[in-house]
Design an enzyme around this catalytic site. Structure first.
Site, PDB file in Angstrom:
ATOM      1  N   ARG A 157     -13.486  15.324 -33.984  1.00  0.00           N
ATOM      2  CA  ARG A 157     -12.893  16.412 -33.210  1.00  0.00           C
ATOM      3  C   ARG A 157     -13.321  17.708 -33.886  1.00  0.00           C
ATOM      4  NH1 ARG A 157     -10.409  14.546 -28.274  1.00  0.00           N
ATOM      5  NH2 ARG A 157     -12.640  14.497 -28.000  1.00  0.00           N
ATOM      6  N   PHE A 171     -19.381  14.590 -26.379  1.00  0.00           N
ATOM      7  CA  PHE A 171     -18.972  13.731 -27.493  1.00  0.00           C
ATOM      8  C   PHE A 171     -18.837  12.271 -27.081  1.00  0.00           C
ATOM      9  CE2 PHE A 171     -14.626  13.340 -25.993  1.00  0.00           C
ATOM     10  CZ  PHE A 171     -14.481  14.496 -25.234  1.00  0.00           C
ATOM     11  N   TYR A 182       0.840  -1.208   0.000  1.00  0.00           N
ATOM     12  CA  TYR A 182       0.000   0.000   0.000  1.00  0.00           C
ATOM     13  C   TYR A 182       0.875   1.258   0.000  1.00  0.00           C
ATOM     14  CZ  TYR A 182      -3.794   3.203   0.933  1.00  0.00           C
ATOM     15  OH  TYR A 182      -4.692   4.229   0.825  1.00  0.00           O
ATOM     16  N   PHE A 201      -7.568  21.247 -24.465  1.00  0.00           N
ATOM     17  CA  PHE A 201      -7.939  19.840 -24.569  1.00  0.00           C
ATOM     18  C   PHE A 201      -9.191  19.646 -23.712  1.00  0.00           C
ATOM     19  CE2 PHE A 201      -8.145  15.400 -23.500  1.00  0.00           C
ATOM     20  CZ  PHE A 201      -8.284  14.904 -24.791  1.00  0.00           C
ATOM     21  N   THR A 202     -10.062  18.727 -24.125  1.00  0.00           N
ATOM     22  CA  THR A 202     -11.401  18.611 -23.521  1.00  0.00           C
ATOM     23  C   THR A 202     -11.367  18.462 -22.002  1.00  0.00           C
ATOM     24  OG1 THR A 202     -11.312  16.258 -24.045  1.00  0.00           O
ATOM     25  CG2 THR A 202     -12.494  17.677 -25.592  1.00  0.00           C
ATOM     26  N   ASP A 254       1.494  20.483 -20.400  1.00  0.00           N
ATOM     27  CA  ASP A 254       0.769  19.234 -20.626  1.00  0.00           C
ATOM     28  C   ASP A 254       1.742  18.377 -21.425  1.00  0.00           C
ATOM     29  OD1 ASP A 254      -0.645  17.078 -21.515  1.00  0.00           O
ATOM     30  OD2 ASP A 254      -2.524  18.172 -21.783  1.00  0.00           O
ATOM     31  N   LYS A 262      -0.167   7.750 -23.394  1.00  0.00           N
ATOM     32  CA  LYS A 262       0.298   8.061 -24.757  1.00  0.00           C
ATOM     33  C   LYS A 262       1.788   7.760 -24.864  1.00  0.00           C
ATOM     34  CE  LYS A 262      -3.669  10.578 -24.492  1.00  0.00           C
ATOM     35  NZ  LYS A 262      -4.534  10.580 -23.294  1.00  0.00           N
TER      36      LYS A 262
HETATM   37  N1  F0G Z   1      -4.020  16.107 -22.342  1.00  0.00           N
HETATM   38  C1  F0G Z   1      -4.017  15.739 -23.632  1.00  0.00           C
HETATM   39  C2  F0G Z   1      -3.276  16.578 -24.626  1.00  0.00           C
HETATM   40  C3  F0G Z   1      -4.688  14.587 -24.044  1.00  0.00           C
HETATM   41  O1  F0G Z   1      -4.672  14.246 -25.329  1.00  0.00           O
HETATM   42  C4  F0G Z   1      -5.379  13.817 -23.078  1.00  0.00           C
HETATM   43  C5  F0G Z   1      -6.127  12.628 -23.468  1.00  0.00           C
HETATM   44  C6  F0G Z   1      -5.373  14.234 -21.750  1.00  0.00           C
HETATM   45  C7  F0G Z   1      -4.677  15.384 -21.416  1.00  0.00           C
HETATM   46  C8  F0G Z   1      -6.126  13.497 -20.676  1.00  0.00           C
HETATM   47  O2  F0G Z   1      -5.486  12.334 -20.342  1.00  0.00           O
HETATM   48  O3  F0G Z   1      -7.120  10.525 -20.958  1.00  0.00           O
HETATM   49  O4  F0G Z   1      -5.176  10.089 -19.433  1.00  0.00           O
HETATM   50  O5  F0G Z   1      -7.079  11.421 -18.651  1.00  0.00           O
HETATM   51  N2  F0G Z   1      -6.420  12.354 -24.643  1.00  0.00           N
HETATM   52  C9  F0G Z   1      -7.082  11.183 -25.120  1.00  0.00           C
HETATM   53  C10 F0G Z   1      -7.270  11.297 -26.609  1.00  0.00           C
HETATM   54  C11 F0G Z   1      -8.322  10.821 -24.409  1.00  0.00           C
HETATM   55  O6  F0G Z   1      -7.900  10.397 -27.178  1.00  0.00           O
HETATM   56  O7  F0G Z   1      -6.774  12.238 -27.224  1.00  0.00           O
HETATM   57  P1  F0G Z   1      -6.270  11.016 -19.823  1.00  0.00           P
END
Ligand code: F0G
Length: 476
Positions: A383, A450, A73, A125-126, A216, A259
């Site tokens: 997108r 989305f 843990y 980013f979303t 990021d 990624k």
């Molecule tokens: N920042 C960027 C630039 C991203 O592309 C993503 C995720 C995140 C943050 C968030 O990270 O998914 O680990 O919580 N992108 C994915 C995509 C979902 O399909 O582009 P996460």
């Protein structure tokens, strides 16, 4: 393109068989999924280009690393391996692991943002923007204008427009800006990189006003490759060296390890500031898990530590970006409108130009992604207008300049023949675009719509007219 310049530096040891379906079966599956590729079952997909997130193939070393999971843990050995890998490649002082990137974004936004603040960034980013807004901030885009022009061939279309940033600081005052969020290989702009020179200039301006710069770093390794290939004076430098310099201009980072770091789950927050690290370690316990695992199993952290080391190897990154460029070149040579230059993690089709007969309020990118799936079983992602959501003040749909379909390439997963099949399908639709029918909402979630929205074609039987003619050769 000379294939020897990017051929894969690995061989395949284990395979995952795929199911082949007919276009008619796929039309039924698409309808059941509300014409949203996020709602398809993975088993219904032939080539899955939905995302490069968590979809990488791990190496035999990483799989072996899973067996070394120390599932204590507190104080897992794998945490210390990860800390060493992150320090050695990203260079920050403090590491706080999280279950994925958005976990880190949540902690960061919660710690630094006060209601009424403004957070600038080189495009949004979303999840990042959603967390900033939930914490009470307004996001302001300060990316360079070239990013919005799919045809502009500039090498660093992810750059911050320093003049826009300076004007924003003058207008709202530095006190209202807790940090600037600097994204590498800007996802929504098509995976476009940012130059070292621009990172340096942006952080100089921010730091002169006491504004933090948070990277990021999700695709910072891919960004480093573009710097090595394109930025004067960098061609002989190693990826690791460029990555370390990139991070050195910033005060910390959020990272989705799903990624570049070549794992299926994981993320982290890094900061240099001791007090902020202390606060993050307090918060992570509430939302993710103890500060030495942050929602991850020990084995996940071990795989991530190994993946980080593999990610900066020149052969790996050259093949990774080379494969994406290969697909991009096939489409470009056939006249398909794509974002140029081809970005790091995928090929982005300009759906508004691809489907000129589908108006923006019938979501051309959503329709094209659905039609591509019906045609060949290739799953892509919208997108554009659907991802952009609604203006929080007016409730109106936002129609961003870019209305895109993203063909996102997982790392080390697909072969060149898979890229060829994808290109054949896209090109066949491009030759008869009027076969694709626009879509309208049948249900629309409030947040990040989305992911779960459902649609129906505005007319006719399906999203791809006369599916029977769609015999493109795959699964038929
Ligand atoms: N920042 C960027 C630039 C991203 O592309 C993503 C995720 C995140 C943050 C968030 O990270 O998914 O680990 O919580 N992108 C994915 C995509 C979902 O399909 O582009 P996460």
């Amino acid at each position: 393109m000379n294939r020897r310049t990017w051929a894969e530096p690995f061989k395949i040891k284990m395979v995952e068989p795929l199911r082949m379906m007919s276009p008619q079966e796929r039309e039924r599956a698409a309808r059941a999924a509300g014409y949203n590729t996020f709602l398809l079952k993975s088993e219904e997909v032939y080539i899955d280009l939905l995302t490069d997130s968590g979809t990488s193939a791990m190496s035999d070393r990483q799989w072996a690393g899973l067996m070394l999971g120390d599932e204590a843990y507190a104080g897992s050995a794998n945490y210390y391996h990860l800390e060493e890998a992150v320090r050695g490649h990203y260079g920050y002082k403090h590491l706080i692991p999280t279950h994925q990137g958005r976990g880190a974004e949540h902690l960061l936004s919660r710690m630094l943002i006060k209601p009424g603040d403004v957070v600038p960034g080189n495009m949004y980013f979303t999840t990042t923007r959603a967390h900033q807004e939930l914490a009470g901030a307004r996001f302001v885009d300060v990316i360079c204008d070239e990013a919005h022009d799919p045809l502009d061939e500039s090498p660093f279309k992810g750059n911050v427009d320093v003049t826009k940033l300076r004007a924003l600081i003058d207008r709202v005052g530095a006190k209202k800006i807790p940090y600037l969020c600097l994204q590498c290989c800007v996802n929504m702009a098509g995976g476009q990189p940012i130059s070292l020179e621009n990172i340096r200039a942006t952080s100089e301006l921010c730091h002169a006003h006491g504004i933090r710069v948070m990277l990021d770093a999700t695709r910072a390794v891919e960004n480093a490759y573009f710097i090595q290939q394109r930025e004067p004076g960098c061609s002989r430098r190693s990826i690791r060296d460029i990555l370390l310099e990139t991070c050195s201009y910033t005060d910390g980072c959020t990272n989705s390890a799903k990624k570049d770091c070549l794992v299926n789950i994981g993320g982290f927050l890094c900061v240099n500031d001791d007090e902020l690290a202390e606060e993050a370690r307090n918060l992570v316990v509430l939302f993710e898990g103890l500060h030495t695992y942050g929602g991850l199993a020990g084995r996940d952290m071990e795989a991530m530590a190994i993946g980080i080391g593999e990610s900066v190897q020149q052969d790996h990154i050259r093949a990774r970006i080379g494969q994406v460029e290969y697909l991009g070149d096939l489409l470009h040579r056939a006249g398909v409108p794509i974002i140029r230059p081809v970005g790091g993690h995928g090929v982005f089709i300009d759906a508004a130009r691809f489907l000129p007969h589908v108006p923006r309020d019938q979501f051309p990118a959503q329709a094209l992604a659905a039609a591509l799936y019906v045609d060949s079983g290739v799953r892509a992602m919208e997108r554009g207008g659907v991802s952009a959501g609604r203006n929080p003040d007016t409730g109106q749909n936002i129609f961003p300049a870019l209305e895109l379909v993203r063909l996102t390439i997982p790392r080390r997963v697909y072969t060149q023949a898979h890229m060829d099949v994808t290109a054949e399908s896209v090109i066949s639709l491009f030759k008869e675009p009027e076969r694709v029918v626009g879509l309208r909402f049948t249900s629309e979630p409030k947040y990040l719509r989305f992911f779960q929205a459902r649609f129906e074609p505005v007319e006719g039987e399906g999203v791809l007219r006369s599916v029977a003619r769609a015999a493109s050769g795959v699964g038929v």
